[in-house]
Design an enzyme around this catalytic site. Structure first.
Site, short mmCIF file in Angstrom:
data_model
loop_
_atom_site.label_atom_id
_atom_site.label_comp_id
_atom_site.label_asym_id
_atom_site.label_seq_id
_atom_site.Cartn_x
_atom_site.Cartn_y
_atom_site.Cartn_z
CD GLN A 236 -20.69 -35.63 15.08
OE1 GLN A 236 -20.86 -35.88 13.71
NE2 GLN A 236 -21.53 -35.12 15.95
NE ARG A 383 -26.11 -25.90 14.33
CZ ARG A 383 -25.04 -25.05 14.00
NH1 ARG A 383 -24.56 -25.06 12.83
NH2 ARG A 383 -24.45 -24.32 14.63
CB CYS A 384 -31.90 -31.42 15.67
SG CYS A 384 -32.45 -33.04 15.34
CD GLU A 759 -27.78 -30.59 18.29
OE1 GLU A 759 -28.42 -30.67 19.32
OE2 GLU A 759 -26.92 -31.43 18.05
#
Ligand code: CDP
Length: 805
Positions: A236, A383-384, A759
């Protein structure tokens, strides 16, 4: 004289810029099986690596015998910590300032830890050889509970024995990692002591896992002749991997090329550096052949970065009328065997200090203690944005508990305490400056759309019907209002391993008026190739269809910190807009020259520069691009290129209002989601269709976490949820219909006013699903019960409340 058809509106639509639901350009290859993922990389002579992993959660490694494995036809090498030690690669730094074993160095600290790396002709031989490596272990006492860990005589990290100072300050115990404090504890305690009402609650946010569809993997190819290392991987943050690989291996950075090809979902799981990446590099250096490592599903679930595992205790003070006066939060954070949490350096518990949420709370305190246990390391923001999901879950549960304490409606309690529109920019008690928001408008819209009053009336009727024995189904109305904090981040306070978290965009306009733009981010499914082109189309006046977006190749893309924490739009999106503006500034000079007027006498108009007051005298951006390369313009270099490195002045603070209506069968514990309404405000909306897709995905992962997804361990440290038979991954079967909605409150500091969105639905969704379950039982005395609310736990809650009698 130019013709002025098509008109402005038609020209604008033709660009497919900001606000257009442009179809995703990347999907042509994904839907036709033409994606190029790490496991699609096939090189001549490529070898395959596989790990010998520990079956024990805590054990001494007495010996490793490689003989039988090496004797198997097709096995090329078996690497252990002893082989990596001379290269100083048997340990590696973690993103959190700790260090982690690449291969077991004397002991193992979690089940599934990497012990040896087998390199073989093909994947099957490698897997067979893994079985032939004989490892003798001596079992040690296992600790899976962080509270027990802080009391235990057992020293988990023997390498740190005697060290009373860690990278984040003093260590209180040999299994303690750090204490992180924010806010004013004395003032908060004073408010709590003198408060009219105090609600206290403890909650466990269980350990879970991002579970991307594609697992982690890498292919390393060391060209010994030219001294060049090429590394493909599920990264990522490819530039960070290049820098770290250079620092670790001693190979100069210009001799390393890191490529993140297509990535099948990241959700934080692919931010950290895993032993597999290091081992594939070492194996390629040792063997002189390319080496591929791709983990299987069980390895991914058991040993790559976990999420959450926070034990949170809150105290919230309020007046009798419901005005919140103070908040105290303490977290015991289980980080597993190594502190490998992927957070900006100065934030060992990420942005947990956004836990005052969307509320105007005058005084607050947050304390976090990080602890070692015998579990896998990682601690990623699934996802945050760096522990924001934990923070929002905490405050949204505390609000519900306070509403119970006050015997008040939870929607009204929120409304009373929201930060008001005129208070922005708002300074929170725990140190953040919220950029913009209009919470009351969003909340009112949400409650009106779902007919909140009607729902509460129906719910009350249902409770009465249940009591009369006319139904066995209860009804829950789940509420959540969240404020995210995304766009890490300003270099002044955000770095990873010392690297400032700016991001970048480089644009080249070709002579015929098409363009390529390269960015320091990397899409994992979010649709960057579609949306970054839209930002540029609006900025430079060329159609998005004429702009190619490239990411993920460190040889071509400018340096950037990658994609996670919804930072792409707030940071790289801003860099794209700024680079576009540099293009426009030069284009203005070219246009003025071509139109034979002064620079100040032309103005930008959608896809052209026109003479002020004479719109029929213009040069399109295509004309300008051609002239930039083919006409000698006094005082200007040929060409039309620009680069921007963007250091954001602040984070962006998207927010949202969610409502979930749920029916719960008391006798089976099965919840049925009748309605889910999600209003998101992410500032300026680039692509409404993609935003809707992001919201659907984030909500589905929220549903998973709230209603069943968990990585759980037994007392021996065995992972009980290491397969998708045991680990809940929702499919279309479980997913309800989502109603999406929006308001638009632009960010005042972002060049186009956009905030992140990827997110938000996860952050807001988890408390909404959880609150719906818990709200269904409120009338029967439930105050709080921990997630995940699977059928068994819901049934148990009903049973504990005496609803089965
Ligand atoms: O960093 P990441 O790409 O995961 O998250 P993001 O910046 O929130 O963007 C996710 C997707 O939503 C991208 O394709 C964005 O361009 C799009 N988006 C949008 O269309 N409008 C916004 N205001 C924010 C994001």
């Amino acid at each position: 004289m130019n013709d002025l058809t098509p008109d402005r509106e038609e020209r604008s639509a033709g660009l497919k810029g900001l606000g257009c639901s442009r179809k995703r350009v990347e999907d042509a290859r994904f839907t036709q099986g033409k994606g190029n993922y790490v496991d699609d990389v096939k090189l001549p002579g490529m070898l395959h690596g596989d790990f010998v992993r520990s079956p024990y959660a805590h054990a001494r490694v007495v010996s490793v015998n490689k003989d039988a494995a090496l004797a198997l036809d097709g096995v090329v090498a078996v690497l252990t910590a002893e082989d990596l030690a001379p290269l100083n690669l048997h340990w590696m730094p973690t993103l959190a300032g700790d260090k982690q074993m690449v291969l077991a160095d004397g002991k193992v600290l979690f089940q599934g830890q990497e012990v040896a790396f087998v390199v073989a002709r093909d994947r099957y031989v490698a897997a067979d050889a893994v079985e032939l490596v004989e490892v003798e272990y001596e079992e040690l006492p296992v600790i899976t509970d962080p509270f027990e860990s802080l009391k235990s005589d057992v020293v988990l990290r023997e390498d740190l024995a005697g060290q009373t100072e860690g990278p984040h300050g003093p260590r209180k115990h040999h299994n303690h990692i750090f204490t992180w404090e924010q806010g004013d504890e004395t003032a908060t305690n004073q408010v709590l002591d003198g408060a009219e009402v105090v609600a206290t609650e403890s909650m466990y946010y269980h350990r879970t896992h991002p579970c991307p569809l594609e697992t982690c993997g890498s292919v390393a190819s060391m060209d010994k002749v030219n001294g060049k290392l090429t590394l493909w991987g599920t990264f990522q943050a490819p530039h960070v991997v290049r820098t770290v690989a250079s620092l670790l291996s001693g190979i100069e950075e210009h001799n390393i090329r890191v490529i993140s090809p297509d990535i099948g979902g990241g959700f934080g799981n692919k931010v950290g550096v895993y032993p597999g990446y290091v081992c594939s590099i070492v194996a390629s250096i040792v063997t002189g052949q390319p080496v591929k490592w791709v983990e299987d599903r069980m390895e991914n679930l058991m040993s790559t970065a976990f999420a959450r595992d926070y034990w949170m205790t809150g105290k919230i003070a309020a007046t009798k009328e419901g005005k919140i006066t103070g908040l105290h939060c303490h977290v015991t954070a289980d980080h597993g065997g190594f502190d490998a949490c992927a957070d900006p350096t100065k934030f060992p518990a990420g942005f947990m200090n956004i836990c005052t949420g969307s509320y105007d709370i005058p005084v607050a305190y947050l304390g976090v203690d990080g602890v070692y246990t015998n579990k896998a390391p990682g601690g990623v923001s699934y996802r945050c944005s760096f522990r924001v999901t934990e923070a929002v879950y905490f405050i949204e549960r505390m609000i519900e508990v306070l509403a119970i304490e006050l015997n008040m409606d939870a929607a009204e309690l929120r409304r009373i305490n929201f930060i008001k529109k005129e208070q922005f920019p708002y300074q929170s008690a725990l140190g953040w400056e919220y950029d913009s928001g209009d919470y009351h408008t969003a909340w009112d819209k949400a409650l009106k759309t779902v007919d909140y009053e009607g729902l509460r009336k129906e719910q009350a009727d249902r409770v009465e019907a249940f009591k009369r024995g006319e139904t066995r189904k209860l009804m829950g109305v789940g509420l959540s209002f969240f404020t995210e904090i995304v766009g890490a981040g300003p270099v002044k306070n955000c770095d990873i391993l010392g690297m400032g978290m700016f991001d970048s965009c480089e644009i080249r306009i070709h002579p015929t008026g098409s363009a390529v733009a390269r960015l320091g981010t990397i899409s994992q499914g979010q649709g960057h190739a579609t949306t970054f082109a839209q930002i540029l189309a609006s900025e430079i006046g060329l159609s998005a269809d004429s702009i190619t977006i490239e990411e993920g190749d460190t040889d071509t893309a400018p340096y950037g910190l990658g994609t996670y924490g919804s930072r792409s739009t707030p940071v790289a999106g801003a860099a794209a807009a700024m680079a576009g503006r540099k293009i426009r500034a030069k284009a203005q000079m070219i246009a003025a020259y071509l139109l034979e007027v002064h620079d100040d006498d032309v103005e930008f108009d959608v896809d052209r520069f026109a003479v002020k007051g004479a719109p029929e005298r213009f040069k399109t951006m295509k004309d300008i691009a051609y002239a930039a390369y083919n006409q000698a313009i006094p005082g200007l270099e040929p060409g039309l290129e620009a680069v921007s490195y963007y250091d954001p002045p602040n984070m962006t603070y998207p927010f949202g209002a969610y409502v979930c209506v749920m029916d719960i069968d008391v006798d089976t514990g099965v919840p049925e989601i009748r309605r889910f309404y999600a209003l998101d405000d992410c500032g300026t909306r680039i692509n409404p269709m993609i935003i809707e897709g992001q919201v659907h995905g984030g909500l589905t992962e929220a549903l998973a976490v709230a209603l069943g997804q968990e990585i759980s361990y037994d007392k021996m440290g065995n992972v009980k949820t290491g397969t998708l038979m045991d680990f809940f991954l929702p499919t279309a079967w479980e997913v309800p219909n989502y109603e999406t909605d929006y308001t638009v409150t632009p960010s005042p500091h972002h060049p186009i006013g956009a905030k992140g969105v990827g997110e938000s639905p996860h952050v807001g969704g988890v408390p909404c699903f959880s609150n719906a379950v818990q709200d269904a039982f409120r009338a029967f005395g439930l105050r709080h019960t921990n997630m995940p609310h699977d059928h068994w736990r819901i049934w148990q809650t009903a049973n504990d409340l005496g609803l089965h009698e």
